[in-house]
Design a protein around this motif. Sequence first.
Motif, PDB file in Angstrom:
ATOM      1  N   GLY A 133     -46.242  10.277  77.061  1.00 36.75           N
ATOM      2  CA  GLY A 133     -47.185  11.150  77.368  1.00 36.75           C
ATOM      3  C   GLY A 133     -47.799  11.527  75.989  1.00 36.75           C
ATOM      4  N   HIS A 134     -46.942  11.586  75.302  1.00 31.73           N
ATOM      5  CA  HIS A 134     -47.581  12.405  73.864  1.00 31.73           C
ATOM      6  C   HIS A 134     -48.484  11.232  72.895  1.00 31.73           C
ATOM      7  CE1 HIS A 134     -43.592  10.205  72.285  1.00 31.73           C
ATOM      8  NE2 HIS A 134     -44.534  10.156  71.123  1.00 31.73           N
ATOM      9  N   ASP A 179     -51.172   9.955  74.584  1.00 29.66           N
ATOM     10  CA  ASP A 179     -52.377  10.237  75.026  1.00 29.66           C
ATOM     11  C   ASP A 179     -52.889  11.230  74.116  1.00 29.66           C
ATOM     12  OD1 ASP A 179     -54.619  11.032  76.325  1.00 29.66           O
ATOM     13  OD2 ASP A 179     -53.758  11.269  78.116  1.00 29.66           O
ATOM     14  N   GLN A 195     -53.233  14.982  74.689  1.00 26.58           N
ATOM     15  CA  GLN A 195     -52.005  15.679  74.804  1.00 26.58           C
ATOM     16  C   GLN A 195     -52.075  16.646  73.363  1.00 26.58           C
ATOM     17  OE1 GLN A 195     -49.940  16.725  77.005  1.00 26.58           O
ATOM     18  NE2 GLN A 195     -50.647  15.676  78.740  1.00 26.58           N
ATOM     19  N   PHE A 255     -56.004   5.954  79.670  1.00 28.75           N
ATOM     20  CA  PHE A 255     -55.135   6.854  80.154  1.00 28.75           C
ATOM     21  C   PHE A 255     -55.765   7.344  81.699  1.00 28.75           C
ATOM     22  CE2 PHE A 255     -53.802   6.733  75.911  1.00 28.75           C
ATOM     23  CZ  PHE A 255     -52.283   6.864  75.994  1.00 28.75           C
ATOM     24  N   HIS A 258     -53.589   9.201  83.450  1.00 29.69           N
ATOM     25  CA  HIS A 258     -52.848  10.744  83.645  1.00 29.69           C
ATOM     26  C   HIS A 258     -51.648  10.683  82.477  1.00 29.69           C
ATOM     27  CE1 HIS A 258     -50.803  14.096  85.571  1.00 29.69           C
ATOM     28  NE2 HIS A 258     -49.853  13.284  85.550  1.00 29.69           N
ATOM     29  N   SER A 259     -51.392  11.927  81.999  1.00 26.20           N
ATOM     30  CA  SER A 259     -50.473  12.062  81.119  1.00 26.20           C
ATOM     31  C   SER A 259     -49.987  13.454  81.248  1.00 26.20           C
ATOM     32  CB  SER A 259     -50.707  12.001  79.683  1.00 26.20           C
ATOM     33  OG  SER A 259     -51.761  12.880  79.326  1.00 26.20           O
ATOM     34  N   ASP A 292     -42.017  13.397  79.681  1.00 24.75           N
ATOM     35  CA  ASP A 292     -42.922  12.940  78.343  1.00 24.75           C
ATOM     36  C   ASP A 292     -43.412  11.917  78.935  1.00 24.75           C
ATOM     37  OD1 ASP A 292     -44.613  12.309  76.371  1.00 24.75           O
ATOM     38  OD2 ASP A 292     -42.906  12.113  74.817  1.00 24.75           O
ATOM     39  N   TYR A 293     -44.667  11.386  79.603  1.00 22.68           N
ATOM     40  CA  TYR A 293     -44.854  10.317  80.190  1.00 22.68           C
ATOM     41  C   TYR A 293     -46.430  10.168  80.334  1.00 22.68           C
ATOM     42  CZ  TYR A 293     -46.195  12.004  84.910  1.00 22.68           C
ATOM     43  OH  TYR A 293     -46.719  12.532  86.016  1.00 22.68           O
ATOM     44  N   SER A 294     -46.947   8.960  80.515  1.00 24.35           N
ATOM     45  CA  SER A 294     -48.303   8.625  80.625  1.00 24.35           C
ATOM     46  C   SER A 294     -48.644   7.472  81.569  1.00 24.35           C
ATOM     47  CB  SER A 294     -49.150   8.619  79.190  1.00 24.35           C
ATOM     48  OG  SER A 294     -48.719   7.258  78.762  1.00 24.35           O
ATOM     49  N   GLY A 344     -42.948   5.204  74.042  1.00 27.00           N
ATOM     50  CA  GLY A 344     -43.550   4.655  75.271  1.00 27.00           C
ATOM     51  C   GLY A 344     -43.006   3.274  75.435  1.00 27.00           C
ATOM     52  N   SER A 353     -39.127   8.325  73.982  1.00 30.76           N
ATOM     53  CA  SER A 353     -39.930   9.446  73.722  1.00 30.76           C
ATOM     54  C   SER A 353     -39.831   9.775  72.143  1.00 30.76           C
ATOM     55  CB  SER A 353     -39.546  10.913  74.580  1.00 30.76           C
ATOM     56  OG  SER A 353     -40.279  11.724  74.276  1.00 30.76           O
TER      57      SER A 353
END
Length: 449
Positions: free
Chosen positions: A244-245, A247, A250, A278, A280-281, A291-293, A381, A395
């Motif tokens: 997620g981080h 993206d 974020q 992206f 979604h994150s 912590d994902y995208s 990732g 992560s």
Amino acid sequence: MRLPLAFRAAALASATLIPFSAIAQAEPHEPQSNSAADVAQQLPAELVDAIARDLKLSPQQYIERAEAAQRLAGYAQTLREGSPATYAGSWMGTDGVPVVAVTTTAEAQRVARDGYATRLAAVSANDLEGSLAQLNKWILGLPKDISSQINSTSIDVLENRVVIDVVNSPIGRALNLPTLLAGLKVVLSPGGQPPVDQHAQGGDTYITTPRPITGDIDPAEIGVCSFGFNAVDSAGTPYNLSAGHCDPSQENASVPAGAPVYLPDFADVTRSKQIGAFRHSAMGEPAGGLDYSVIKLNEAGTAAGLDKPTVRGANGTTVTVTGTARPVIGAPICKSGQTSTFTCGLVLADSVDAPLHMADGSTRLVRGFAGSTCTLGGDSGGAILTGTRALGITSGSNSGGAPSCMEANLVLAPEGGTASIGIPIEKIVDHANGALGLDLRVRAADARR
């Protein structure tokens, strides 16, 4: 990689423990998979070398232990659901024997009859998690200059205790722990080869920017991360699951959602090919600590090879993903990332919480599992495997700033070695499907679970 994590498997006393005692050492009754030898023979030679180098296991032992860990995970989940007051954790021993911890002799005898090695513990897993939740709530309420001195919190299942890892600094050493933690002891720690298959795979490089790449792009706007596992929904729409981080939205709330994702052209970054964006994150508490995208791929992404169930292996080889898995302490794992490539290790903890300090001054708590694999900056990732199953997404780590795994291992050896935090893939898929109303699944070569 933007999430520094210092993890060390050390005990912090939160209760008076009764001595651990093994009551049985039998293997589980469920037989080993008949296909383990066949699967092992299909592993690339370079992957076999990495397993031997990092785990000191044969390829068949690697597959067998990974499968045994998943059988243990299923048994432990059933046991916990049926006996939440007595279940205290489970793990794979260094000898490959599955172990289940419980709080009563009667429960230990029942587990032993089921064919598992057992240990007695003082505190149930539910009670440990309750203590951990209180600790994390206290940490998030601290001023940033103080909370930044706390690297991570976790549960050490083997020692049946809560662990808090604090920076070895004046503030860290003077940290005034709350009354509920008065009995704790604080741990202080210091803050490839060319690919064989040119198609993009999990673990390979992607770059992303807040806006489309143009000739005047500022290099500081370009983020570098690693592809995770390829996924697909029931309509056949292709995706990749990453951190997620990675993206840009974020890191900076002013960046609109849907940042573009590119396969980099290292000769001229402005010629990089966009393979998606992206969709979604999510990070921290709104995502249940994940912590994902979710990267939605376009036609160029599928043409590049991101519609296959594959991960980049050692020396550029390819590993085919055969299903998904859950983290089990002691289970063998291997991770693929664009910087450190392919490294292997063990699951150190099945649940670790780490505060992540964002550019806007906010703090988010990320929850995942800890592994001993070496992970460097840019590996975020990337795909984490156990056997040939998808286990999680990288992560962060305690070696993100190191120039190489060799140097990271030398510097961190006195502190227990390299450690990384991964986000469980099954939790990512469940949360993403709930958030997006999709039915994503990780691409796999078969339906083995």
